[in-house]
Design a protein around this motif. Structure first.
Motif, PDB file in Angstrom:
ATOM      1  N   MET A  53       0.832  -1.204   0.000  1.00 58.24           N
ATOM      2  CA  MET A  53       0.000   0.000   0.000  1.00 58.24           C
ATOM      3  C   MET A  53       0.869   1.258   0.000  1.00 58.24           C
ATOM      4  SD  MET A  53      -2.931  -1.370   2.631  1.00 58.24           S
ATOM      5  CE  MET A  53      -3.730   0.179   2.902  1.00 58.24           C
ATOM      6  N   HIS A  54       1.877   1.275   0.854  1.00 61.50           N
ATOM      7  CA  HIS A  54       2.778   2.431   0.907  1.00 61.50           C
ATOM      8  C   HIS A  54       3.528   2.587  -0.417  1.00 61.50           C
ATOM      9  CE1 HIS A  54       5.929   5.179   2.137  1.00 61.50           C
ATOM     10  NE2 HIS A  54       6.813   4.284   1.697  1.00 61.50           N
ATOM     11  N   ASN A  55       4.067   1.495  -0.936  1.00 61.78           N
ATOM     12  CA  ASN A  55       4.860   1.571  -2.165  1.00 61.78           C
ATOM     13  C   ASN A  55       4.023   2.015  -3.361  1.00 61.78           C
ATOM     14  OD1 ASN A  55       7.094   0.841  -0.689  1.00 61.78           O
ATOM     15  ND2 ASN A  55       7.048  -1.300  -1.310  1.00 61.78           N
ATOM     16  N   VAL A  56       2.760   1.626  -3.399  1.00 58.33           N
ATOM     17  CA  VAL A  56       1.876   2.081  -4.476  1.00 58.33           C
ATOM     18  C   VAL A  56       1.620   3.580  -4.339  1.00 58.33           C
ATOM     19  CG1 VAL A  56      -0.488   1.929  -5.380  1.00 58.33           C
ATOM     20  CG2 VAL A  56       0.842  -0.148  -4.993  1.00 58.33           C
ATOM     21  N   ARG A  57       1.435   4.051  -3.127  1.00 61.01           N
ATOM     22  CA  ARG A  57       1.285   5.495  -2.929  1.00 61.01           C
ATOM     23  C   ARG A  57       2.516   6.228  -3.471  1.00 61.01           C
ATOM     24  NH1 ARG A  57      -0.463   6.287   3.368  1.00 61.01           N
ATOM     25  NH2 ARG A  57      -2.609   5.512   3.254  1.00 61.01           N
ATOM     26  N   CYS A  58       3.697   5.687  -3.181  1.00 61.06           N
ATOM     27  CA  CYS A  58       4.934   6.301  -3.683  1.00 61.06           C
ATOM     28  C   CYS A  58       4.920   6.365  -5.208  1.00 61.06           C
ATOM     29  CB  CYS A  58       6.155   5.511  -3.210  1.00 61.06           C
ATOM     30  SG  CYS A  58       6.417   5.545  -1.431  1.00 61.06           S
ATOM     31  N   LYS A  59       4.431   5.302  -5.833  1.00 57.97           N
ATOM     32  CA  LYS A  59       4.349   5.276  -7.294  1.00 57.97           C
ATOM     33  C   LYS A  59       3.375   6.321  -7.803  1.00 57.97           C
ATOM     34  CE  LYS A  59       2.502   1.649  -8.965  1.00 57.97           C
ATOM     35  NZ  LYS A  59       2.210   0.303  -9.462  1.00 57.97           N
ATOM     36  N   PRO A  66       5.572  14.404  -9.883  1.00 55.03           N
ATOM     37  CA  PRO A  66       7.022  14.197  -9.704  1.00 55.03           C
ATOM     38  C   PRO A  66       7.743  15.370  -9.037  1.00 55.03           C
ATOM     39  CG  PRO A  66       6.479  14.499 -12.026  1.00 55.03           C
ATOM     40  CD  PRO A  66       5.177  14.403 -11.281  1.00 55.03           C
ATOM     41  N   HIS A  67       7.115  16.528  -8.981  1.00 60.88           N
ATOM     42  CA  HIS A  67       7.736  17.683  -8.312  1.00 60.88           C
ATOM     43  C   HIS A  67       7.659  17.568  -6.787  1.00 60.88           C
ATOM     44  CE1 HIS A  67       3.474  18.616  -8.667  1.00 60.88           C
ATOM     45  NE2 HIS A  67       3.624  19.389  -7.611  1.00 60.88           N
ATOM     46  N   LEU A  68       6.821  16.664  -6.277  1.00 66.17           N
ATOM     47  CA  LEU A  68       6.746  16.444  -4.831  1.00 66.17           C
ATOM     48  C   LEU A  68       7.814  15.431  -4.423  1.00 66.17           C
ATOM     49  CD1 LEU A  68       2.877  16.150  -4.285  1.00 66.17           C
ATOM     50  CD2 LEU A  68       4.340  18.140  -3.878  1.00 66.17           C
ATOM     51  N   LYS A  69       8.259  15.537  -3.178  1.00 64.96           N
ATOM     52  CA  LYS A  69       9.249  14.588  -2.674  1.00 64.96           C
ATOM     53  C   LYS A  69       8.598  13.208  -2.560  1.00 64.96           C
ATOM     54  CE  LYS A  69      12.529  13.617   0.864  1.00 64.96           C
ATOM     55  NZ  LYS A  69      12.812  13.461   2.201  1.00 64.96           N
ATOM     56  N   VAL A  70       9.182  12.241  -3.226  1.00 65.10           N
ATOM     57  CA  VAL A  70       8.641  10.881  -3.203  1.00 65.10           C
ATOM     58  C   VAL A  70       9.202  10.164  -1.976  1.00 65.10           C
ATOM     59  CG1 VAL A  70       8.487   8.682  -4.447  1.00 65.10           C
ATOM     60  CG2 VAL A  70       8.482  10.846  -5.726  1.00 65.10           C
ATOM     61  N   SER A  91       3.652   8.852   3.409  1.00 66.18           N
ATOM     62  CA  SER A  91       3.094   8.747   2.056  1.00 66.18           C
ATOM     63  C   SER A  91       1.682   9.309   2.001  1.00 66.18           C
ATOM     64  CB  SER A  91       3.139   7.302   1.536  1.00 66.18           C
ATOM     65  OG  SER A  91       2.378   6.420   2.330  1.00 66.18           O
ATOM     66  N   ALA A  92       0.951   9.231   3.115  1.00 71.63           N
ATOM     67  CA  ALA A  92      -0.377   9.854   3.161  1.00 71.63           C
ATOM     68  C   ALA A  92      -0.239  11.365   3.029  1.00 71.63           C
ATOM     69  CB  ALA A  92      -1.102   9.491   4.452  1.00 71.63           C
ATOM     70  N   ALA A  93       0.770  11.930   3.679  1.00 71.69           N
ATOM     71  CA  ALA A  93       0.994  13.377   3.578  1.00 71.69           C
ATOM     72  C   ALA A  93       1.299  13.781   2.137  1.00 71.69           C
ATOM     73  CB  ALA A  93       2.130  13.797   4.508  1.00 71.69           C
ATOM     74  N   ARG A  94       2.126  12.998   1.448  1.00 73.58           N
ATOM     75  CA  ARG A  94       2.424  13.318   0.038  1.00 73.58           C
ATOM     76  C   ARG A  94       1.177  13.162  -0.829  1.00 73.58           C
ATOM     77  NH1 ARG A  94       6.129  14.094   2.627  1.00 73.58           N
ATOM     78  NH2 ARG A  94       4.859  15.927   2.880  1.00 73.58           N
ATOM     79  N   CYS A  95       0.383  12.122  -0.563  1.00 74.06           N
ATOM     80  CA  CYS A  95      -0.846  11.923  -1.351  1.00 74.06           C
ATOM     81  C   CYS A  95      -1.835  13.059  -1.110  1.00 74.06           C
ATOM     82  CB  CYS A  95      -1.484  10.572  -1.024  1.00 74.06           C
ATOM     83  SG  CYS A  95      -0.637   9.169  -1.786  1.00 74.06           S
TER      84      CYS A  95
END
Length: 186
Positions: A53-59, A66-70, A91-95
Motif C-alpha cells: 500500500m505504501h509503495n503504491v502510494r509512492c508510485k 514528480p515535483h513532490l518529494k517521493v 506517504s499519506a501526507a504526500r498523497c
C-alpha cells in the motif's frame, strides 16, 4: 468544472486522511505475531500488504506529481509495524499534497502542476478529479479487507471495536483534525 475541483480539494484531503487513519488503527491493534505469520494459500503476509500500500502510494506520487518529494519505499521482508506506520503517515501526507494540488487547480501560484492521474506505468492516465480519489480509496479499502480477513484466518482477529471502529467516520475525522466532520450546508 474548476468550481467542483476547488470545492472537492479540501474534502478529498479530509477523506484521504480518514482513510489513512483506518490503516493506522489496524496496525496499532494488530497482534504483532500476525505481522509476518505464514498465510494460507501462499498469499501476501500482512506486512507485505501494508508495504505494498505504501509503495503504491509512492508510485502514484512519482508518476502523477514528480515535483513532490517521493517517500522512500519499504521492503516487505524487513519492515516492522512501527516503520510501516511511520512511512504510511509520510506517504499519506504526500498523497494529500498531490490531491490538494490536483483538485484545487494548482498550489495557489496559478500553475497547474498536476493535469493527470497516473495509476501505473502500464495504465492510461486519467484526468484529475473524483475518480482519482475514489481509485486511491478503493485500492486501500481492498487491502484493508484482506488484512482483516487474514488476521482472522491466522487466529489473530481484530477486536470488534476496532473492526467496527474503522467505520466511525465522525470519530476518524475528529482524530484527523476535522472536529465537526463533514457537514451538509443547507
Amino acid at each position: 468544472m474548476n468550481k467542483v475541483h476547488t470545492q472537492l480539494g479540501p474534502v478529498a484531503v479530509q477523506v484521504f486522511a480518514a482513510n489513512d487513519r483506518m490503516n493506522q488503527i489496524l496496525i496499532e491493534h494488530l497482534d504483532p505475531a500476525a505481522w509476518r505469520a505464514k498465510t494460507p494459500g501462499n498469499v501476501r503476509t500482512i506486512a507485505a500488504i501494508f508495504t505494498h500500500m505504501h509503495n503504491v502510494r509512492c508510485k502514484w506520487v512519482r508518476l502523477t506529481a514528480p515535483h513532490l518529494k517521493v517517500p522512500q519505499q519499504l521492503n516487505r521482508a524487513h519492515c516492522t509495524p512501527q516503520q510501516a506506520r511511520a512511512e504510511l503517515a509520510g506517504s499519506a501526507a504526500r498523497c494529500t499534497e498531490m490531491l490538494t494540488e490536483a483538485l484545487n487547480n494548482g498550489n495557489g501560484d496559478g500553475v497547474d502542476r498536476i493535469e493527470k492521474f497516473q495509476r501505473d506505468g502500464w495504465a492510461s492516465p486519467w484526468p484529475v478529479g473524483l475518480e482519482m480519489l475514489c481509485y486511491m480509496i478503493c485500492h486501500e479499502a481492498h487491502h484493508r479487507g484482506q488484512v482483516c480477513m487474514l488476521a482472522h484466518q491466522l487466529g489473530f482477529p481484530l477486536p470488534n471495536n476496532v473492526a467496527s471502529g474503522i467505520w466511525n467516520w465522525e470519530k476518524l475525522w475528529k482524530e484527523c483534525g476535522t472536529p465537526g466532520g463533514l457537514r451538509c450546508d443547507s
